[in-house]
Design a protein around this motif. Structure first.
Motif, PDB file in Angstrom:
ATOM      1  N   PHE A 115      -1.523   3.749  -4.843  1.00 52.13           N
ATOM      2  CA  PHE A 115      -0.811   2.987  -5.867  1.00 52.13           C
ATOM      3  C   PHE A 115      -1.402   3.214  -7.262  1.00 52.13           C
ATOM      4  O   PHE A 115      -0.707   3.072  -8.256  1.00 52.13           O
ATOM      5  N   SER A 145       0.385   6.042  -8.602  1.00 47.04           N
ATOM      6  CA  SER A 145       1.770   5.616  -8.839  1.00 47.04           C
ATOM      7  C   SER A 145       1.871   4.847 -10.154  1.00 47.04           C
ATOM      8  O   SER A 145       2.844   5.008 -10.896  1.00 47.04           O
ATOM      9  N   CYS A 146       0.868   4.022 -10.439  1.00 46.13           N
ATOM     10  CA  CYS A 146       0.852   3.269 -11.703  1.00 46.13           C
ATOM     11  C   CYS A 146       0.848   4.213 -12.900  1.00 46.13           C
ATOM     12  O   CYS A 146       1.536   3.962 -13.896  1.00 46.13           O
ATOM     13  N   HIS A 202       6.748   6.293  -0.793  1.00 46.60           N
ATOM     14  CA  HIS A 202       5.661   5.584  -0.106  1.00 46.60           C
ATOM     15  C   HIS A 202       6.078   5.181   1.308  1.00 46.60           C
ATOM     16  O   HIS A 202       5.289   5.304   2.251  1.00 46.60           O
ATOM     17  N   SER A 245       4.966  -1.489  -3.149  1.00 43.15           N
ATOM     18  CA  SER A 245       5.753  -0.575  -3.980  1.00 43.15           C
ATOM     19  C   SER A 245       6.918  -1.310  -4.652  1.00 43.15           C
ATOM     20  O   SER A 245       7.278  -0.995  -5.788  1.00 43.15           O
ATOM     21  N   LEU A 258       5.334  -3.113  -7.544  1.00 36.87           N
ATOM     22  CA  LEU A 258       5.019  -2.128  -8.575  1.00 36.87           C
ATOM     23  C   LEU A 258       6.258  -1.768  -9.393  1.00 36.87           C
ATOM     24  O   LEU A 258       6.223  -1.751 -10.627  1.00 36.87           O
TER      25      LEU A 258
END
Length: 123
Positions: free
Chosen positions: A7, A10-11, A32, A99, A102
């Motif tokens: 993650f 991903s951020c 994911h 996810s 996020l």
């Protein structure tokens, strides 16, 4: 806990490069989910062998490409699953719920301010 090592990468994509195809919601959530599910399937059947982890990563990448959900950080999910000895609940918490959170935060952050728009597309 909603923590998954991939993650962090991903951020970087969703907050620093929100227009990237890899940062779109379909790619973040789908990538994911697919990669974790693939890792869990291989881990369940073959265990945490080096060759099964390699096959799981390769299969996850292929599935992400076929489903148009490529998300590079998710490529490490099969390794994370096998090395952590994760169970099938890992598919939902932290993977799916994390996810989704996020992407939700990215929607707020990336649409705050004039001239900003996220996502570029949903599906």
């Amino acid at each position: 806990m909603l923590i998954l090592g991939s993650f962090g990468a991903s951020c970087l994509l969703v907050f620093a490069y929100p227009q990237s195809p890899f940062a779109q919601p379909r790619n973040v959530v789908g990538g994911h989910f697919i990669a974790t599910a693939t890792g869990l399937a291989f881990f369940t059947v073959f265990g945490a062998e080096w060759w099964s982890m390699a096959l799981a990563v390769g299969t996850a990448v292929a599935l992400m490409l076929v489903t148009r959900t490529a998300h590079p950080p998710a490529g490490s999910n099969p390794l994370i699953v096998a090395l952590a000895g994760a169970g099938w609940d890992f598919l939902f918490t932290p993977t799916l719920f994390g996810s989704l959170i996020l992407v939700s935060v990215a929607l707020v952050y990336n649409n705050f301010g004039q001239g900003r728009r996220y996502p570029s597309y949903w599906w």
